[in-house]
Design a protein around this motif. Sequence first.
Motif, PDB file in Angstrom:
ATOM      1  N   THR A   5       0.807  -1.056   0.096  1.00 32.75           N
ATOM      2  CA  THR A   5      -0.006  -0.068  -0.017  1.00 32.75           C
ATOM      3  C   THR A   5       0.976   1.226   0.145  1.00 32.75           C
ATOM      4  O   THR A   5       0.611   2.266  -0.666  1.00 32.75           O
ATOM      5  N   GLU A   6       1.967   1.190   0.847  1.00 26.05           N
ATOM      6  CA  GLU A   6       2.735   2.313   0.686  1.00 26.05           C
ATOM      7  C   GLU A   6       3.565   2.405  -0.566  1.00 26.05           C
ATOM      8  O   GLU A   6       3.843   3.636  -0.641  1.00 26.05           O
ATOM      9  N   LEU A   7       3.811   1.643  -1.277  1.00 22.70           N
ATOM     10  CA  LEU A   7       4.374   1.670  -2.496  1.00 22.70           C
ATOM     11  C   LEU A   7       3.412   2.219  -3.481  1.00 22.70           C
ATOM     12  O   LEU A   7       3.636   2.166  -4.738  1.00 22.70           O
ATOM     13  N   ASN A   8       2.307   2.604  -3.257  1.00 22.20           N
ATOM     14  CA  ASN A   8       1.202   2.934  -4.312  1.00 22.20           C
ATOM     15  C   ASN A   8       0.604   1.964  -5.116  1.00 22.20           C
ATOM     16  O   ASN A   8       0.648   2.619  -6.310  1.00 22.20           O
ATOM     17  N   THR A  31       6.545   7.936  -7.560  1.00 21.05           N
ATOM     18  CA  THR A  31       6.343   8.388  -6.434  1.00 21.05           C
ATOM     19  C   THR A  31       7.246   7.827  -5.096  1.00 21.05           C
ATOM     20  O   THR A  31       7.385   8.128  -4.318  1.00 21.05           O
ATOM     21  N   ILE A  32       8.087   6.716  -5.781  1.00 23.56           N
ATOM     22  CA  ILE A  32       9.034   6.258  -5.050  1.00 23.56           C
ATOM     23  C   ILE A  32      10.401   6.866  -4.940  1.00 23.56           C
ATOM     24  O   ILE A  32      10.550   7.242  -6.110  1.00 23.56           O
ATOM     25  N   HIS A  34      14.074   7.687  -5.376  1.00 19.97           N
ATOM     26  CA  HIS A  34      14.937   7.370  -6.569  1.00 19.97           C
ATOM     27  C   HIS A  34      15.925   6.304  -5.777  1.00 19.97           C
ATOM     28  O   HIS A  34      16.047   5.399  -6.474  1.00 19.97           O
ATOM     29  N   ALA A  35      16.338   6.515  -4.636  1.00 17.58           N
ATOM     30  CA  ALA A  35      17.145   5.651  -4.020  1.00 17.58           C
ATOM     31  C   ALA A  35      16.787   4.226  -3.844  1.00 17.58           C
ATOM     32  O   ALA A  35      17.663   3.094  -3.679  1.00 17.58           O
ATOM     33  N   VAL A  36      15.531   3.997  -3.637  1.00 18.20           N
ATOM     34  CA  VAL A  36      15.032   2.511  -3.329  1.00 18.20           C
ATOM     35  C   VAL A  36      14.035   2.218  -4.488  1.00 18.20           C
ATOM     36  O   VAL A  36      13.391   1.129  -4.431  1.00 18.20           O
ATOM     37  N   ARG A  37      14.144   3.039  -5.486  1.00 20.75           N
ATOM     38  CA  ARG A  37      13.121   2.879  -6.543  1.00 20.75           C
ATOM     39  C   ARG A  37      13.085   1.217  -7.072  1.00 20.75           C
ATOM     40  O   ARG A  37      12.179   0.411  -7.187  1.00 20.75           O
ATOM     41  N   HIS A  38      14.191   0.971  -7.604  1.00 18.36           N
ATOM     42  CA  HIS A  38      14.522  -0.359  -8.140  1.00 18.36           C
ATOM     43  C   HIS A  38      14.365  -1.469  -7.254  1.00 18.36           C
ATOM     44  O   HIS A  38      13.620  -2.425  -7.645  1.00 18.36           O
ATOM     45  N   ALA A  39      14.810  -1.323  -6.182  1.00 20.63           N
ATOM     46  CA  ALA A  39      14.486  -2.413  -5.195  1.00 20.63           C
ATOM     47  C   ALA A  39      13.217  -2.764  -4.958  1.00 20.63           C
ATOM     48  O   ALA A  39      12.363  -3.767  -4.544  1.00 20.63           O
ATOM     49  N   ALA A  58       6.151   4.637 -14.971  1.00 23.71           N
ATOM     50  CA  ALA A  58       7.524   5.151 -14.862  1.00 23.71           C
ATOM     51  C   ALA A  58       7.739   6.466 -15.587  1.00 23.71           C
ATOM     52  O   ALA A  58       6.960   6.827 -16.461  1.00 23.71           O
ATOM     53  N   PRO A  59       8.597   7.367 -14.893  1.00 26.42           N
ATOM     54  CA  PRO A  59       8.785   8.558 -15.513  1.00 26.42           C
ATOM     55  C   PRO A  59       9.404   8.817 -16.666  1.00 26.42           C
ATOM     56  O   PRO A  59       9.627   9.599 -17.220  1.00 26.42           O
ATOM     57  N   HIS A  60      10.273   7.586 -17.047  1.00 25.80           N
ATOM     58  CA  HIS A  60      10.952   7.562 -18.513  1.00 25.80           C
ATOM     59  C   HIS A  60      10.912   6.134 -18.945  1.00 25.80           C
ATOM     60  O   HIS A  60      10.320   5.096 -18.373  1.00 25.80           O
TER      61      HIS A  60
END
Length: 96
Positions: A5-8, A31-32, A34-39, A58-60
Amino acid sequence: MRSVTELNLTAKSACGCGAAHEQLPELDARTIPHAVRHAAIFGVVDGLQPGAAFILIAPHDPLPLLGQIAERHGGDIAVEYVQRGPEAWKLKLTHA
């Protein structure tokens, strides 16, 4: 660790193209942090059961991420572009 839920991860999909798509949960990576986005995305992908899918926003165009997913899962994760920019890229990721 953040919950789904917190990860939208939401239970809807609306690509805006006007076509009917099955209702899939969406993960809006924009909304995540950047430092933890891929994880965070790996956590969702790793948890997919066979036959399950979600929409990644994704933004790109996330080509490096898709390469990492392919390295981790081989051909088990199918990727289909639902929308290609300009403000967001939407991809359907399905566990084969």
